[in-house]
Design an enzyme around this catalytic site. Sequence first.
Site, PDB file in Angstrom:
ATOM      1  N   GLY A  99     -37.475 -28.509  29.122  1.00 32.31           N
ATOM      2  CA  GLY A  99     -37.465 -27.899  28.812  1.00 32.31           C
ATOM      3  C   GLY A  99     -35.809 -28.134  29.233  1.00 32.31           C
ATOM      4  O   GLY A  99     -35.401 -27.435  30.541  1.00 32.31           O
ATOM      5  N   ASP A 147     -31.523 -30.356  22.935  1.00 35.23           N
ATOM      6  CA  ASP A 147     -31.422 -30.880  24.534  1.00 35.23           C
ATOM      7  C   ASP A 147     -30.204 -30.543  24.367  1.00 35.23           C
ATOM      8  O   ASP A 147     -29.646 -30.579  24.991  1.00 35.23           O
ATOM      9  CB  ASP A 147     -32.423 -31.786  24.422  1.00 35.23           C
ATOM     10  CG  ASP A 147     -33.730 -31.418  24.914  1.00 35.23           C
ATOM     11  OD1 ASP A 147     -34.554 -31.547  23.998  1.00 35.23           O
ATOM     12  OD2 ASP A 147     -34.280 -31.284  26.435  1.00 35.23           O
ATOM     13  N   ASN A 183     -32.961 -33.834  20.074  1.00 34.97           N
ATOM     14  CA  ASN A 183     -34.771 -32.763  20.250  1.00 34.97           C
ATOM     15  C   ASN A 183     -35.837 -33.608  20.896  1.00 34.97           C
ATOM     16  O   ASN A 183     -35.511 -34.974  20.690  1.00 34.97           O
ATOM     17  CB  ASN A 183     -34.850 -31.535  19.481  1.00 34.97           C
ATOM     18  CG  ASN A 183     -35.632 -30.697  20.031  1.00 34.97           C
ATOM     19  OD1 ASN A 183     -35.574 -30.000  21.132  1.00 34.97           O
ATOM     20  ND2 ASN A 183     -37.186 -30.433  19.325  1.00 34.97           N
TER      21      ASN A 183
HETATM   22  O1  MRU Z   1     -39.153 -33.670  27.656  1.00 37.56           O
HETATM   23  P1  MRU Z   1     -39.398 -31.794  27.612  1.00 37.56           P
HETATM   24  O2  MRU Z   1     -40.520 -31.418  27.193  1.00 37.56           O
HETATM   25  O3  MRU Z   1     -37.790 -31.231  28.506  1.00 37.56           O
HETATM   26  O4  MRU Z   1     -38.402 -31.592  26.119  1.00 37.56           O
HETATM   27  C1  MRU Z   1     -38.145 -30.369  25.168  1.00 37.56           C
HETATM   28  C2  MRU Z   1     -37.724 -30.163  24.509  1.00 37.56           C
HETATM   29  O5  MRU Z   1     -37.687 -31.101  23.852  1.00 37.56           O
HETATM   30  C3  MRU Z   1     -36.855 -28.797  23.947  1.00 37.56           C
HETATM   31  O6  MRU Z   1     -37.815 -28.695  22.860  1.00 37.56           O
HETATM   32  C4  MRU Z   1     -35.962 -28.616  23.953  1.00 37.56           C
HETATM   33  O7  MRU Z   1     -35.388 -28.901  25.179  1.00 37.56           O
HETATM   34  C5  MRU Z   1     -35.123 -26.981  24.170  1.00 37.56           C
HETATM   35  S1  MRU Z   1     -36.466 -25.866  25.044  1.00 37.56           S
HETATM   36  C6  MRU Z   1     -35.291 -24.655  24.700  1.00 37.56           C
END
Ligand code: MRU
Length: 334
Positions: free
Chosen positions: A49, A234, A244
């Site tokens: 995240g 992201d 994202n």
């Molecule tokens: O691969 P991840 O689990 O880190 O991906 C996370 C996401 O895509 C979330 O939607 C994004 O980081 C926003 S978290 C508030």
Amino acid sequence: MSGPIKAVDWIDEKLTLLDQTLIPLEEKYHSYQEVNLIIEAIKKLVVRGAPAIGVAGAYAVVTAIDQAKRENLNSDQLEDLIDAIGDARPTAVNLSWAVERVRKFLPSGRSAVLEEAHQIAREDRLSGDLMGAIGSDWLIEKLGKKPLTLLTHCNTGSLATTSIGTALGVIRTMQSRQALKEVFVDETRPLLQGSRLTAWELMKSNISYRILPDSAATMAIMNGKIDAALIGADRIALNGDSANKIGSLAVALACHEAGIPFLVVAPESTVDRNLQDGSSIHIEIRSDDEINYFKGIQVAPIGSQTFNPAFDLTPAKYISAVITEKRAYEIAKA
Ligand code: MRU
């Protein structure tokens, strides 16, 4: 540990992470004193995240200072350790942003670096409540004060932040304002951040939800089951293009076709002020094994090649508004 979920913490002078690879089966925390183990944890999604890896990266710089002292590393070697933290995952801008922000305090010493890392965590914590208020005001203004069915993708809650969350923070705020009927939670293949993590958070908060395979989201939207969809981000370019979790684009296209709101909710730290648009965002490609195996069990012919991007890019024209802790920005109308 008890109380609210703390995905990232600084305890006894050590970075402490809730191991998100084990949820919902186990709630286990690890403490770190070695930078390479933190980098491995970020790559393996022990912490994940965008805002959460930003905060973890900031604290990891303090760990790097401690390690450099212990191992008698010179300042170039320390800088190399810090570079490696910032590069652990490429798409979420929050990681390099937070690492660079605390790196500036190196000349002032460890306690100044640590204080800046705490400050990043504090700002993130505060931003969740503000996004929750701005996002739910926006939804209620556009759709009226009635219980809404909201769809979300991936996990954007307390596990992904140090706050109530981004998109999930808005959803929590809608619940507290009696404006939420139910949450449709995309499973979020292949690592199941939706069914493992978001469902776990909603279950803990007594918020009504159902899990759907990612491939059912477009049908749910087109069949009128969903009032609005909310995701996190992201990295957001200045024109609003947003990267994202893979699968977000399909949700955005379906919302556009169905004429329902599609919101991106993220702190200002997720906006990459060096990017005019999203075309050059580095999309992380993950391993074949995440597709060919499930929890160690082979689920595809041995050696199958895969296409496994961790994120996709939603063009700004499909985004009804970007909600940050400062504003609700309707790019398509701007
Ligand atoms: O691969 P991840 O689990 O880190 O991906 C996370 C996401 O895509 C979330 O939607 C994004 O980081 C926003 S978290 C508030």
